[in-house]
Design an enzyme around this catalytic site. Structure first.
Site, PDB file in Angstrom:
ATOM      1  N   SER A  51       0.848  -1.198   0.000  1.00  0.00           N
ATOM      2  CA  SER A  51       0.000   0.000   0.000  1.00  0.00           C
ATOM      3  C   SER A  51       0.882   1.246   0.000  1.00  0.00           C
ATOM      4  CB  SER A  51      -0.934  -0.001   1.220  1.00  0.00           C
ATOM      5  OG  SER A  51      -0.195  -0.252   2.402  1.00  0.00           O
ATOM      6  N   ASP A  89       5.965  -6.976   2.658  1.00  0.00           N
ATOM      7  CA  ASP A  89       4.903  -7.381   1.732  1.00  0.00           C
ATOM      8  C   ASP A  89       5.519  -7.589   0.353  1.00  0.00           C
ATOM      9  OD1 ASP A  89       2.340  -7.892   0.936  1.00  0.00           O
ATOM     10  OD2 ASP A  89       1.643  -5.818   1.050  1.00  0.00           O
ATOM     11  N   GLU A 121       0.061 -12.729  -1.305  1.00  0.00           N
ATOM     12  CA  GLU A 121      -1.383 -12.753  -1.534  1.00  0.00           C
ATOM     13  C   GLU A 121      -1.795 -14.023  -2.274  1.00  0.00           C
ATOM     14  OE1 GLU A 121      -2.705  -9.220  -3.572  1.00  0.00           O
ATOM     15  OE2 GLU A 121      -1.887  -7.887  -2.029  1.00  0.00           O
ATOM     16  N   GLU A 189      -9.029  -9.828   4.088  1.00  0.00           N
ATOM     17  CA  GLU A 189      -9.356  -8.448   3.721  1.00  0.00           C
ATOM     18  C   GLU A 189     -10.719  -8.323   3.048  1.00  0.00           C
ATOM     19  OE1 GLU A 189      -6.228  -6.276   1.770  1.00  0.00           O
ATOM     20  OE2 GLU A 189      -7.542  -4.586   1.286  1.00  0.00           O
TER      21      GLU A 189
HETATM   22  O1  KIV Z   1      -0.356  -3.491   1.566  1.00  0.00           O
HETATM   23  C1  KIV Z   1      -1.029  -3.429   2.598  1.00  0.00           C
HETATM   24  O2  KIV Z   1      -1.077  -2.416   3.294  1.00  0.00           O
HETATM   25  C2  KIV Z   1      -1.790  -4.605   2.987  1.00  0.00           C
HETATM   26  C3  KIV Z   1      -2.689  -4.482   4.165  1.00  0.00           C
HETATM   27  C4  KIV Z   1      -3.844  -3.662   3.828  1.00  0.00           C
HETATM   28  C5  KIV Z   1      -3.062  -5.790   4.714  1.00  0.00           C
HETATM   29  O3  KIV Z   1      -1.686  -5.614   2.355  1.00  0.00           O
END
Ligand code: KIV
Length: 303
Positions: A51, A89, A121, A189
């Site tokens: 994000s 992530d 994911e 989510e």
């Molecule tokens: O990228 C992100 O911030 C996320 C969260 C919303 C779980 O994957």
């Protein structure tokens, strides 16, 4: 450090919350200053989310985010985290090509970024195999099901998932498969609260919800949404705990007005020569060479 939670959060401690029932608190983090605040406040898990692309880098969605950008932002968060578990992530296309590519990039999050786990994911058979591969290489994996933002093109937008009975059941079996593959927890989510409750009851690892109601074992939210750091659209599930957009806009316009009117900087917000040095400097104004006692430039004469 939180007295009731001595020492660092670890993957086993996060996992154990399923049994203890103590809710997991998680936030996204992208820089040292704010991650330090979140860590000191006792947040258990800091996700350097992709994000980042939307709330920090100004991309329209998370798809353009690169490994370099993710590593760049994971490093300061890892430096800031004295207690929280740091999860990196994995961005779009950093784990899609092959298990080898996924392993190499997950390894970068740990070795270069300082993360202690990675998030990927999805729950397709290939993704489940990737989870197994990473876990086998001692890289803990946080799963992510429901609305998976990297699938935004296929999904046709950021939409609530699991809204029909077959889709809800599919999510429950995906969660079980992600657990079986070895993930230590799962982000769920944007699914109806009833579906998240069913998922949470059916797996032996914690669920961390975002837009998934109160039954999850923990909650995560994008930090910039939490503190109202942008004036844009906020999803229904976001509870804004501060309005930083308003506060920062107020501060910046006040500063602009003060600079324009000469109110800032005032005497208190400037350095000054000792009066004698200031007088000599002023007297010498306009002469060749200034005629200034060079001592006026020394630290001794400034305060
Ligand atoms: O990228 C992100 O911030 C996320 C969260 C919303 C779980 O994957």
């Amino acid at each position: 450090m939180n007295a009731s939670e001595p020492g660092r959060m670890t993957v086993p401690l996060i996992r154990a919350r399923k049994k203890t029932g103590e809710k997991i608190t998680a936030l996204t983090a992208y820089d040292f200053a704010l991650a330090s605040i979140m860590d000191s406040a006792g947040v258990d898990l800091l996700l350097v989310g992709d994000s980042l692309g939307m709330v920090v880098l100004g991309y329209e969605n998370t798809l353009p985010v690169t490994m370099e950008e993710m590593i760049h932002h994971t490093k300061p968060v890892a430096r800031a985290a004295r207690r929280a578990l740091v999860v990196g992530d994995m961005p779009f296309m950093s784990y899609h090509l092959s298990p080898e590519q996924a392993l190499a990039n997950a390894g970068r999050f740990v070795k270069e970024g300082g993360a202690e786990a990675v998030k990927i994911e999805g729950a397709s058979p290939r993704r489940l195999h990737l989870i197994e591969t990473l876990v086998e290489a001692d890289i803990p994996v946080l799963g992510h099901i429901g609305l998976t933002p990297q699938s935004v093109i296929r999904l046709g937008g950021f939409k609530v998932q699991g809204t029909t009975l077959p889709a809800a059941r599919r999510l429950v079996s995906e969660a079980a498969a992600v657990e079986k593959a070895g993930a230590f927890a799962i982000v769920v989510e944007c699914v109806p609260a009833e579906v998240a409750r069913e998922i949470t009851a059916s797996v032996g690892i914690p669920t961390i919800g975002i837009g998934a109601g109160p039954a999850c074992d923990g909650q995560i939210i994008v930090f910039h949404d939490l503190v109202g750091c942008h004036g844009g659209y906020l999803p229904k599930f976001v509870k804004m705990y501060a309005d930083l957009h308003k506060v920062i806009t107020g501060a910046v316009t006040h500063y602009r007005d003060d600079v324009r009117s000469g109110v800032f900087p005032d005497r208190d917000h400037a350095y000054h020569l000792k009066p004698e040095a200031a007088r000599i400097l002023k007297r010498g104004r306009g002469r060749a060479g200034g005629g200034v006692n060079t001592r006026a430039n020394s630290k001794e004469d400034a305060k």
